[in-house]
Design an enzyme around this catalytic site. Sequence first.
Site, PDB file in Angstrom:
ATOM      1  N   ARG A  24     -51.498  85.644 -11.419  1.00 39.02           N
ATOM      2  CA  ARG A  24     -52.458  86.551 -12.068  1.00 39.02           C
ATOM      3  C   ARG A  24     -53.881  86.289 -11.599  1.00 39.02           C
ATOM      4  NH1 ARG A  24     -47.945  85.974 -15.065  1.00 39.02           N
ATOM      5  NH2 ARG A  24     -47.384  87.514 -16.652  1.00 39.02           N
ATOM      6  N   ASP A  47     -37.976  80.113 -19.277  1.00 37.88           N
ATOM      7  CA  ASP A  47     -37.653  79.388 -18.041  1.00 37.88           C
ATOM      8  C   ASP A  47     -37.171  77.963 -18.296  1.00 37.88           C
ATOM      9  OD1 ASP A  47     -38.361  81.575 -16.509  1.00 37.88           O
ATOM     10  OD2 ASP A  47     -40.461  80.962 -16.373  1.00 37.88           O
ATOM     11  N   ARG A  60     -35.323  75.923 -10.576  1.00 39.98           N
ATOM     12  CA  ARG A  60     -35.176  75.252 -11.872  1.00 39.98           C
ATOM     13  C   ARG A  60     -33.782  74.655 -12.062  1.00 39.98           C
ATOM     14  NH1 ARG A  60     -40.184  76.513 -13.720  1.00 39.98           N
ATOM     15  NH2 ARG A  60     -40.821  78.678 -13.499  1.00 39.98           N
TER      16      ARG A  60
END
Length: 661
Positions: A24, A320, A394
Amino acid sequence: MISATSSGLQGDVSVPGDKSISHRALMLASQVLGSTRITGLLEGEDVLRTAEALRRLGVDVQRVGDGAWEVHGVGAGGLHESEAVLDMGNAGTGARLMMGLVTPYPFTTFFTGDPSLRSRPMGRVMTPLSQMGARFVARAHDRLPLALTGTESPLPITYRLPVASAQVKSAVLLAALNTRGKTTVIEREPTRDHTENMLEYFGIGVERRREEDGALAVTLSGHQNPARAERSLTVPGDPSSAAFPLVAALIVPHSRLVLRNVCVNPLRTGLFDTLKEMGARLTAVNERRIGGEKVADIEVESSTLRAVRVPAARAPSMIDEYPILAVAAAFAEGETAMEGIGELRVKESDRLSGIIQGLRACGVEARAEGDTLFVTGQKQPRGGALISTRLDHRIAMSFLVMGMASQQHVTVDDAAPIATSFPGFPALMNALGARLSERTPTRTLPLVVAIDGPAASGKGTLARRLAAYFGIAYLDTGSLYRAVGLRLAYADADPRDIGAAIRAAQSITYEDLANPRLRQEHVGKAASIVSAQPEVRAVLLDFQRRFAASGQGAILDGRDIGTVVLPEARFKFFITATLEARARRRHRELQGQGVEVIYDSVLKDLRERDERDAAREIAPMKPAEDAFIIDTSKHDADSVFDQVRRLIEERLEQPEQRIPA
Ligand code: S3P
């Protein structure tokens, strides 16, 4: 990469910059006029893809130091058409937010990504962006590669999110920046609000309001003039990255860590809340604000964890973190239930199935019922598995953490994806006391396996399966002697003629070994004569050793592989079974081939063969001193294969068996 059991993690570390905020920061800085300096930017592959995509759209983005970047904003409306396809790599956030950014432009942008990103659904952003005026052509309706043609006159919309997704919300808000009028996104469950926070930080007004039904409405008016000229931004540490050392410290006994500068935006801290409920000794101290976000230092110590039920409403704030929470749950007392996590199926990989398969491989009970994941904890799970990463950073980090506290080490097949979000993860963890080591194929010894044993012991079946499983070459050395016999038959020579037999042995090629005639009975008889000749054996010895030394790894089966041919082989197995068991097998095998033969004669043949083998002067059949002796009398082929495969894998993972770098 292998993760071996650690005896304690200690230290004080900063985790890399937040991935969501980093994407962002680059995108929003490109939309305000003038230059913005960003520090603490995550320099992971995902974010670098976003930087590159912005450059292709005409934004000057420069790296000016370690984590320090400068973006020369072109303002809303200032992007240019990219001449090339934007390859977003593994980054779902990068791809989806970028689609929002280019929607209010009358040009076409092409997007693609790695196989993981290409498999993820894009329909969730295509729907609202289409309502604003974008047109899409996508592979398989909603997958990358896709082309997005934007519009000069985008429409402001009010959009109620059908899935709780900060990516979708942010894509719409980014499009709204350059859209006249008020665009509103309504979310039933609040998702991370970094886009809203950063817009405000850059002086762009965002209205957040509770609807009557409790949903949250976020409204942005396009074409605003930023009120305040904030031109520097610091990215806080990523709580989703902090999660890995944090859970590691909880489950590895004698650990204590301080994690500095972690973003503790309440829409990101679901994992911390859950772990505290599980009994984690975890405290956030020194809370402060950086760049429009709340940050803190986190202190954590090894803890005894107990199972909890994690409600679906918490999912967006820890979406997540389920893979690493599942690992924590594997060490907690009782059964942990994680509800409402269907979204895990469309992350970088299908994480729901990745978690379940990985945990089960480590000896932990795990299952899904609908969108709920159940994990039953143990004091110290076995571990000892090879985990497939599936291009998912992950999953890789979660199972490496699992290995730090399991009884046996855990290996992940591909640690490269970790660099998408946490470059330097292995080094950072090792500095704290973890034992992660890399196992690259070039640095490992090629796998060489010697298998010996009497006729009909099942060694050929076993060798073939092992070769297929480990992806190495297979040589049935019995077929070498048969090939010599066949060559002699073609030349009409007597197998007892030593000179002819030596010449035949010297000319053997791999094609000879594939000849179906090798199985003929007269060839077998000739083979048994030539195999008793030391000169012939010497020639073929060379052939076998060259085969084993090809560098690709090899498995050889025969009668003297471990003792004579490859006495240096790292893996030696002697596969045996009682005479009766072998006779039964051979009898069944022959019957299966339609050969009419009585059991007693099969038994007699085998007995004679055994006696010849044992009495033979050269290369008598006996196990090598360091061979594993496996009696298959009472086992079927599957269980023999499993046993041997496991023995090999366990040994392969022992670090001392590797060539030092
Ligand atoms: C992100 C939102 C989440 C998260 C992803 C980053 C973001 O995805 O899984 O890693 O930066 O907005 P969804 O919005 O699809 O849930």
